[in-house]
Design a protein around this motif. Structure first.
Motif, short mmCIF file in Angstrom:
data_model
loop_
_atom_site.label_atom_id
_atom_site.label_comp_id
_atom_site.label_asym_id
_atom_site.label_seq_id
_atom_site.Cartn_x
_atom_site.Cartn_y
_atom_site.Cartn_z
N LEU A 164 0.81 -1.22 0.00
CA LEU A 164 0.00 0.00 0.00
C LEU A 164 0.84 1.27 0.00
O LEU A 164 0.32 2.36 -0.23
N THR A 165 2.13 1.14 0.28
CA THR A 165 3.04 2.29 0.25
C THR A 165 4.33 1.86 -0.43
O THR A 165 4.65 0.68 -0.51
N GLY A 166 5.10 2.87 -0.92
CA GLY A 166 6.37 2.57 -1.56
C GLY A 166 6.16 2.10 -2.99
O GLY A 166 5.10 1.61 -3.38
N GLY A 167 7.21 2.23 -3.82
CA GLY A 167 7.14 1.76 -5.19
C GLY A 167 6.01 2.43 -5.94
O GLY A 167 5.88 3.65 -5.98
N ASP A 168 5.17 1.60 -6.59
CA ASP A 168 4.05 2.13 -7.37
C ASP A 168 2.81 2.39 -6.51
O ASP A 168 1.82 2.92 -6.99
N ALA A 169 2.87 1.96 -5.26
CA ALA A 169 1.69 2.08 -4.39
C ALA A 169 1.73 3.39 -3.61
O ALA A 169 1.96 3.41 -2.41
N ASN A 170 1.54 4.48 -4.31
CA ASN A 170 1.67 5.80 -3.67
C ASN A 170 0.35 6.53 -3.57
O ASN A 170 0.33 7.74 -3.35
N THR A 171 -0.76 5.84 -3.77
CA THR A 171 -2.05 6.48 -3.56
C THR A 171 -2.27 6.69 -2.07
O THR A 171 -1.72 5.95 -1.24
N PRO A 172 -3.05 7.70 -1.71
CA PRO A 172 -3.28 7.95 -0.28
C PRO A 172 -3.87 6.73 0.42
O PRO A 172 -4.71 6.02 -0.14
N LEU A 173 -3.43 6.49 1.63
CA LEU A 173 -3.95 5.37 2.40
C LEU A 173 -5.39 5.64 2.83
O LEU A 173 -5.72 6.77 3.20
N PRO A 174 -6.25 4.63 2.78
CA PRO A 174 -7.57 4.80 3.40
C PRO A 174 -7.38 5.20 4.86
O PRO A 174 -6.50 4.70 5.56
N TRP A 175 -8.23 6.12 5.32
CA TRP A 175 -8.02 6.69 6.65
C TRP A 175 -8.05 5.63 7.74
O TRP A 175 -7.30 5.72 8.73
N ALA A 176 -8.90 4.60 7.57
CA ALA A 176 -9.00 3.58 8.61
C ALA A 176 -7.70 2.79 8.76
O ALA A 176 -7.30 2.41 9.87
N ALA A 178 -4.64 4.03 7.78
CA ALA A 178 -3.66 5.00 8.28
C ALA A 178 -3.78 5.18 9.79
O ALA A 178 -2.78 5.25 10.51
N GLU A 179 -5.02 5.24 10.27
CA GLU A 179 -5.25 5.39 11.71
C GLU A 179 -4.74 4.18 12.48
O GLU A 179 -4.07 4.33 13.52
N TYR A 180 -4.98 2.99 11.96
CA TYR A 180 -4.60 1.79 12.69
C TYR A 180 -3.08 1.60 12.74
O TYR A 180 -2.53 1.27 13.80
N VAL A 181 -2.40 1.81 11.62
CA VAL A 181 -0.96 1.51 11.59
C VAL A 181 -0.13 2.52 12.37
O VAL A 181 1.07 2.31 12.55
N ARG A 182 -0.74 3.60 12.82
CA ARG A 182 0.01 4.52 13.68
C ARG A 182 0.38 3.87 15.01
O ARG A 182 1.35 4.26 15.65
N THR A 183 -0.40 2.86 15.41
CA THR A 183 -0.11 2.18 16.67
C THR A 183 0.29 0.73 16.50
O THR A 183 0.75 0.09 17.44
#
Length: 393
Positions: A164-176, A178-183
């Motif tokens: 979901l991030t890095g390489g070709d996967a640079n679209t914004p993360l779904p907020w749910a 993004a919120e979860y992976v902060r912890t």
């Protein structure tokens, strides 16, 4: 409890699991991934899949697939593939059973409507909603919200379609997400485990072939219409040549099961070739490979794309489905707009979670509420709210 001896080096080993967000004693009789599977099966969200649209709305007929029967079919295919590759069947099964838990009512029409309505509030994505269901919205256990599944199951669910991030996967993360992976870091820049990759392709195999079955049963297209679809047409012809007088239902079932077999065998052969070239020494080596290790051959990828194109033109955009999805989008939109503007109309437990009208907090609570509805409950809720002669509860 661990049963790792028969697994490949690159399989996810229960004994090497990265564990759960909230520490729990291990089971004496089940591996950690078996417990994940069991928690998913016993969840309320899983039971609701019985009355959620796969392609046809639930009341269209008892014969057609629902999200529940689809998930069970994905699970069976995923387990069979993992058995052939010495991967962890239990993890793949858990992922297959959980992959659609975040789908709202009315299939993709419901998701499209929620995505449009949630655009000002961070958007809506069914994969992200599945994560939200299993980490927050299921409220069954005394010690924590969610199901407290293993890291490997959460990772595989979130990265259902790859990094979901890095390489070709640079679209914004779904907020749910993004919120979860902060912890709780799920390493979004890598590929998921081989088991998760198997579950994702088992999903493709299941819905492509079973949509052929359902589309034929609904009369949206005919067997003759399939004759020029690569692989599909020849397989139907092969069955007809072998049994010229076979009844239509048996012909369809025999052809569909052969098509599933062709796709599974191709996936096994291609994946074995990729694994032999990569020679990964661990599950983490699969994650860091930089490309999927599980996949179809180039020829089968072309066949798969041709079938998807046929179904898109002849089934998903058929006027009968267009009428159904149009109604579904309006229903979901109207429910969302009313609840966001008037959160006092939400049931008490949901109203307590919501904020002021027309705020992001309220919109996300409303999206959670609607996404958890079955087709039938959503239609009933609509009548209760918009039909002045209907009872309020």
């Amino acid at each position: 409890m661990n049963r790792d001896a028969h697994l490949a080096l690159w399989a996810c080993q229960p004994s090497s699991s990265r564990g759960r967000l909230y520490a729990e004693p291990e089971s004496k009789t089940r591996t950690c991934f078996q417990r994940d599977r069991d928690r998913i099966i016993h969840s309320a969200a899983f039971r609701r899949l019985e009355y959620k649209t796969q392609v046809f709305v639930n009341h269209e007929g008892d014969f057609f697939r629902t999200r529940l029967t689809h998930s069970l079919e994905v699970s069976q295919i995923a387990r069979s593939i993992c058995r052939g590759l010495d991967l962890n069947e239990d993890l793949a099964e858990a992922l297959a059973l959980a992959h659609d838990l975040g789908h709202p009512p009315f299939g993709h029409a419901g998701e499209d409507a929620l995505s449009a309505m949630m655009a000002p509030y961070g958007g809506f994505d069914h994969n992200a909603q599945s994560l939200r269901v299993i980490t927050r919205l299921e409220r069954r256990y005394a010690a924590f919200d969610g199901l407290n599944l293993t890291w490997e199951t959460l990772e595989g669910l979130v990265k259902h379609n790859g990094p979901l991030t890095g390489g070709d996967a640079n679209t914004p993360l779904p907020w749910a997400i993004a919120e979860y992976v902060r912890t709780h870091d799920l390493e979004l820049d890598t590929y998921p485990s081989a088991e998760a990759q198997v579950a994702a392709l088992a999903d493709d195999i299941a819905y492509n072939n079973h949509d052929i079955d359902d589309g034929l049963s609904a009369g949206l297209f005919t067997i003759a219409d399939l004759k020029d679809v690569p692989l599909v047409g020849p397989v139907f012809d092969e069955v007809h040549q072998a049994w010229p007088n076979i009844e239509r239902g048996r012909l369809i079932h025999e052809a569909v099961r052969r098509l599933i077999g062709h796709m599974v065998h191709d996936l096994l052969a291609e994946t074995r070739t990729r694994l032999a070239a990569l020679a990964p020494g661990s599950a983490d080596a699969v994650r860091r490979a930089g490309a999927p290790v599980v996949g179809f051959s180039p020829e089968m990828q072309r066949n798969d794309a041709a079938l998807k194109a046929f179904l898109r033109a002849n089934m998903y955009r058929h006027y009968k489905l267009n009428r159904m999805t149009s109604k579904a989008r309006r229903l979901v939109r109207d429910l969302f707009e009313l609840f966001v503007a008037e959160p006092g109309c939400l049931p008490t437990e949901w109203r307590r979670r919501a904020g002021a009208p027309a705020t992001t907090e309220t919109a996300r609570v409303v999206a959670d509420y609607i996404a958890g509805m079955t087709d039938r409950f959503a239609a009933d809720e609509y009548r209760r709210l918009f039909d002045v002669q209907s009872r309020a509860s």
